[in-house]
Motif scaffolding. Structure first.
Motif, PDB file in Angstrom:
ATOM      1  N   ALA A  11       0.811  -1.320   0.053  1.00  0.00           N
ATOM      2  CA  ALA A  11      -0.030   0.173  -0.091  1.00  0.00           C
ATOM      3  C   ALA A  11       0.774   1.250   0.050  1.00  0.00           C
ATOM      4  N   GLY A  12       2.006   1.222  -0.349  1.00  0.00           N
ATOM      5  CA  GLY A  12       2.969   2.369  -0.394  1.00  0.00           C
ATOM      6  C   GLY A  12       2.774   3.216  -1.736  1.00  0.00           C
ATOM      7  N   ARG A  13       2.121   2.613  -2.742  1.00  0.00           N
ATOM      8  CA  ARG A  13       1.899   3.200  -3.997  1.00  0.00           C
ATOM      9  C   ARG A  13       0.765   2.546  -4.496  1.00  0.00           C
ATOM     10  N   GLY A  14       0.323   3.083  -5.680  1.00  0.00           N
ATOM     11  CA  GLY A  14      -0.724   2.608  -6.830  1.00  0.00           C
ATOM     12  C   GLY A  14      -1.888   2.235  -6.030  1.00  0.00           C
ATOM     13  N   LEU A  15      -2.454   0.954  -6.413  1.00  0.00           N
ATOM     14  CA  LEU A  15      -3.816   0.848  -6.242  1.00  0.00           C
ATOM     15  C   LEU A  15      -3.885   0.588  -4.579  1.00  0.00           C
ATOM     16  N   GLY A  16      -2.801  -0.068  -3.956  1.00  0.00           N
ATOM     17  CA  GLY A  16      -2.954  -0.502  -2.391  1.00  0.00           C
ATOM     18  C   GLY A  16      -2.989   0.817  -1.600  1.00  0.00           C
ATOM     19  N   ALA A  17      -2.365   2.133  -2.232  1.00  0.00           N
ATOM     20  CA  ALA A  17      -2.255   3.103  -1.292  1.00  0.00           C
ATOM     21  C   ALA A  17      -3.455   3.995  -1.552  1.00  0.00           C
ATOM     22  N   ASN A  33       0.938  -1.597   4.827  1.00  0.00           N
ATOM     23  CA  ASN A  33       2.079  -2.466   4.496  1.00  0.00           C
ATOM     24  C   ASN A  33       2.969  -2.084   3.157  1.00  0.00           C
ATOM     25  N   ASP A  34       4.299  -2.308   3.165  1.00  0.00           N
ATOM     26  CA  ASP A  34       4.999  -2.417   1.906  1.00  0.00           C
ATOM     27  C   ASP A  34       6.268  -2.863   2.257  1.00  0.00           C
ATOM     28  N   LEU A  35       7.002  -3.134   1.328  1.00  0.00           N
ATOM     29  CA  LEU A  35       8.320  -3.758   1.578  1.00  0.00           C
ATOM     30  C   LEU A  35       9.237  -3.093   2.175  1.00  0.00           C
ATOM     31  N   ALA A  58       6.387  -2.358   7.813  1.00  0.00           N
ATOM     32  CA  ALA A  58       7.208  -2.822   6.326  1.00  0.00           C
ATOM     33  C   ALA A  58       7.364  -4.534   6.743  1.00  0.00           C
ATOM     34  N   ALA A  59       7.056  -5.124   5.421  1.00  0.00           N
ATOM     35  CA  ALA A  59       7.440  -6.621   5.716  1.00  0.00           C
ATOM     36  C   ALA A  59       7.192  -6.999   4.150  1.00  0.00           C
ATOM     37  N   ASP A  60       7.861  -8.185   3.998  1.00  0.00           N
ATOM     38  CA  ASP A  60       7.947  -8.921   2.579  1.00  0.00           C
ATOM     39  C   ASP A  60       6.736  -9.702   2.827  1.00  0.00           C
ATOM     40  N   VAL A  61       5.678  -9.649   2.352  1.00  0.00           N
ATOM     41  CA  VAL A  61       4.375 -10.611   2.497  1.00  0.00           C
ATOM     42  C   VAL A  61       4.466 -11.963   1.700  1.00  0.00           C
ATOM     43  N   THR A  62       5.640 -12.153   0.974  1.00  0.00           N
ATOM     44  CA  THR A  62       5.860 -13.482   0.304  1.00  0.00           C
ATOM     45  C   THR A  62       6.540 -14.418   1.438  1.00  0.00           C
ATOM     46  N   ASP A  63       6.844 -13.720   2.544  1.00  0.00           N
ATOM     47  CA  ASP A  63       7.878 -14.698   3.290  1.00  0.00           C
ATOM     48  C   ASP A  63       7.063 -14.924   4.622  1.00  0.00           C
ATOM     49  N   ASN A  87      -2.945  -7.202  -1.914  1.00  0.00           N
ATOM     50  CA  ASN A  87      -2.810  -6.564  -3.199  1.00  0.00           C
ATOM     51  C   ASN A  87      -1.413  -6.367  -3.655  1.00  0.00           C
ATOM     52  N   ALA A  88      -0.285  -6.777  -2.769  1.00  0.00           N
ATOM     53  CA  ALA A  88       1.028  -6.442  -3.237  1.00  0.00           C
ATOM     54  C   ALA A  88       1.298  -7.229  -4.429  1.00  0.00           C
ATOM     55  N   SER A  89       2.098  -6.747  -5.348  1.00  0.00           N
ATOM     56  CA  SER A  89       2.530  -7.562  -6.474  1.00  0.00           C
ATOM     57  C   SER A  89       4.053  -6.972  -6.693  1.00  0.00           C
ATOM     58  N   PRO A 183      -9.408  -5.677 -11.289  1.00  0.00           N
ATOM     59  CA  PRO A 183      -9.257  -4.571 -12.039  1.00  0.00           C
ATOM     60  C   PRO A 183      -8.998  -4.741 -13.454  1.00  0.00           C
ATOM     61  N   GLY A 184      -9.553  -3.974 -14.498  1.00  0.00           N
ATOM     62  CA  GLY A 184      -8.909  -3.961 -15.719  1.00  0.00           C
ATOM     63  C   GLY A 184      -7.799  -3.091 -15.565  1.00  0.00           C
ATOM     64  N   TRP A 185      -7.320  -2.470 -16.609  1.00  0.00           N
ATOM     65  CA  TRP A 185      -6.144  -1.687 -16.667  1.00  0.00           C
ATOM     66  C   TRP A 185      -6.454  -0.247 -15.883  1.00  0.00           C
TER      67      TRP A 185
HETATM   68  N1  LIG Z   1      -2.967  -1.157 -12.086  1.00  0.00           N
HETATM   69  C1  LIG Z   1      -3.462  -1.909 -12.829  1.00  0.00           C
HETATM   70  O1  LIG Z   1      -3.533  -1.657 -14.095  1.00  0.00           O
HETATM   71  C2  LIG Z   1      -3.772  -3.585 -12.231  1.00  0.00           C
HETATM   72  C3  LIG Z   1      -4.862  -4.049 -13.024  1.00  0.00           C
HETATM   73  C4  LIG Z   1      -5.117  -5.358 -12.520  1.00  0.00           C
HETATM   74  C5  LIG Z   1      -4.608  -5.707 -11.414  1.00  0.00           C
HETATM   75  N2  LIG Z   1      -3.904  -5.151 -10.676  1.00  0.00           N
HETATM   76  C6  LIG Z   1      -3.352  -5.765  -9.492  1.00  0.00           C
HETATM   77  O2  LIG Z   1      -3.623  -4.726  -8.337  1.00  0.00           O
HETATM   78  C7  LIG Z   1      -2.494  -4.965  -7.545  1.00  0.00           C
HETATM   79  C8  LIG Z   1      -1.703  -3.519  -7.203  1.00  0.00           C
HETATM   80  O3  LIG Z   1      -1.296  -3.150  -8.446  1.00  0.00           O
HETATM   81  P1  LIG Z   1      -0.620  -1.846  -8.760  1.00  0.00           P
HETATM   82  O4  LIG Z   1      -0.714  -1.400 -10.080  1.00  0.00           O
HETATM   83  O5  LIG Z   1      -0.834  -0.804  -7.717  1.00  0.00           O
HETATM   84  O6  LIG Z   1       1.027  -2.153  -8.685  1.00  0.00           O
HETATM   85  P2  LIG Z   1       2.292  -1.393  -7.912  1.00  0.00           P
HETATM   86  O7  LIG Z   1       3.617  -2.077  -8.425  1.00  0.00           O
HETATM   87  O8  LIG Z   1       2.093   0.067  -8.363  1.00  0.00           O
HETATM   88  O9  LIG Z   1       2.298  -1.555  -6.401  1.00  0.00           O
HETATM   89  C9  LIG Z   1       2.540  -2.850  -5.649  1.00  0.00           C
HETATM   90  C10 LIG Z   1       3.040  -2.461  -4.371  1.00  0.00           C
HETATM   91  O10 LIG Z   1       3.404  -3.649  -3.774  1.00  0.00           O
HETATM   92  C11 LIG Z   1       4.748  -3.485  -3.091  1.00  0.00           C
HETATM   93  N3  LIG Z   1       5.439  -4.721  -2.986  1.00  0.00           N
HETATM   94  C12 LIG Z   1       6.283  -5.314  -3.664  1.00  0.00           C
HETATM   95  N4  LIG Z   1       6.833  -6.491  -3.095  1.00  0.00           N
HETATM   96  C13 LIG Z   1       6.197  -6.469  -2.052  1.00  0.00           C
HETATM   97  C14 LIG Z   1       6.429  -7.495  -0.950  1.00  0.00           C
HETATM   98  N5  LIG Z   1       7.214  -8.641  -1.165  1.00  0.00           N
HETATM   99  N6  LIG Z   1       6.067  -7.311   0.258  1.00  0.00           N
HETATM  100  C15 LIG Z   1       5.158  -6.255   0.522  1.00  0.00           C
HETATM  101  N7  LIG Z   1       4.804  -5.483  -0.615  1.00  0.00           N
HETATM  102  C16 LIG Z   1       5.339  -5.556  -1.757  1.00  0.00           C
HETATM  103  C17 LIG Z   1       5.497  -2.378  -4.028  1.00  0.00           C
HETATM  104  O11 LIG Z   1       6.455  -1.838  -3.391  1.00  0.00           O
HETATM  105  C18 LIG Z   1       4.237  -1.534  -4.420  1.00  0.00           C
HETATM  106  O12 LIG Z   1       3.974  -0.460  -3.538  1.00  0.00           O
HETATM  107  C19 LIG Z   1      -1.488  -5.886  -7.796  1.00  0.00           C
HETATM  108  O13 LIG Z   1      -2.048  -7.021  -7.308  1.00  0.00           O
HETATM  109  C20 LIG Z   1      -1.854  -5.965  -9.271  1.00  0.00           C
HETATM  110  O14 LIG Z   1      -1.486  -7.206 -10.021  1.00  0.00           O
HETATM  111  C21 LIG Z   1      -3.396  -4.004 -11.128  1.00  0.00           C
END
Ligand SMILES: NC(=O)c1ccc[n+]([C@@H]2O[C@H](COP(=O)([O-])OP(=O)(O)OC[C@H]3O[C@@H](n4cnc5c(N)ncnc54)[C@H](O)[C@@H]3O)[C@@H](O)[C@H]2O)c1
Length: 246
Positions: A11-17, A33-35, A58-63, A87-89, A183-185
């Protein structure tokens, strides 16, 4: 639910934020949470500036150990997590089959199957004790679109949908719902600035003729974690302006 404590991963950026900010505006205390800490803290600062309650974790959510520690820290400082948004990716490269290796598929399974599993198991005792909870998975409508070059990503998002459906049936008896938002794009920071041609081309594929924005996804998540959505579980809800129906 008496306790309204939400954990949003990545949730540091993008959709999570945006999801974190929206849940905070709805009155949830949000564990952001974010990395790395500075990234999560930026979202926390934005939430607090709006009068909301949040803290950075902060945490790696795949661990496995990191997720156990994450949920333990949140529970100790904020209380039991009653909503979790997976949400993390990591990176999402486009790779055709001829070039695809198992090592390209595995990271997607770690983000979209392993991490949701670790999170769900870690929050389950707290949700049961609280008398209910919400699990929301952020999938993707790419799984339905089946675009070439995206099979590894789709394998992860497809696994996530399988987990959603199975856990919905297992956990409903505890007042815990499990849903997936697809989500779509939705352009976010990582997509940079789009040209008008790219936007127009994409919009032509959708029923609703505008680009999706993070708030479209966040509003759907906010509904699913609310008390109003208590009877909705095991669902996949596409947020794509009608680009793909299915
Ligand atoms: N934006 C889109 O167009 C879109 C479309 C469909 C689905 N999604 C999904 O939505 C979710 C968010 O996408 P986004 O576009 O905001 O991506 P993004 O890359 O902007 O954000 C992902 C966040 O996850 C964090 N992250 C990476 N590794 C991590 C870890 N190991 N532990 C904790 N945090 C970690 C990153 O630092 C980043 O802040 C994803 O699951 C993505 O697949 C996005």
């Amino acid at each position: 639910m008496a306790e309204r404590i939400a954990l949003v991963t990545g949730a540091g950026r993008g959709l999570g934020a945006e999801i974190a900010r929206t849940l905070a505006a709805d009155g949830w205390t949000v564990a952001v949470n974010d990395l790395v800490e500075p990234s999560a803290q930026a979202t926390v600062d934005a939430i607090r500036a709006q009068g909301g309650e949040a803290a950075a974790f902060a945490a790696d959510v795949t661990d496995e150990d990191a997720v156990a520690g994450l949920v333990a820290r949140i529970t100790a400082s904020l209380g039991p997590v009653t909503a979790v948004v997976a949400n993390a990716s990591g990176p999402q490269p486009e790779i055709p089959l001829e070039d695809l290796a198992w090592t390209d598929v595995l990271p997607h399974l770690e983000f979209f199957a392993k991490s949701p599993l670790l999170l769900a198991k870690a929050v389950l005792p707290g949700m049961k004790a609280a008398g209910g909870g919400r699990i929301v998975h952020i999938g993707s409508d790419l799984f339905e679109r089946g675009d070439p070059g995206w099979s590894a990503y789709m394998a992860g998002k497809g696994a996530m949908l399988g987990l959603t459906r199975g856990w919905a049936r297992e956990l409903g008896r505890y007042g815990i719902t499990v849903n997936l938002v697809a989500p779509g794009w939705i352009p976010v920071e990582r997509h940079g600035t789009l040209t008008p041609e790219v936007e127009a081309g994409w919009q032509r594929q959708q029923a609703v003729q505008r680009m999706g924005i993070p708030a479209d996804v966040a509003a759907t998540v906010a509904f699913l974690v609310s008390d109003k959505a208590a009877f909705i579980t095991g669902e996949r809800i596409a947020v794509n302006g009608g680009q793909y129906l299915g």
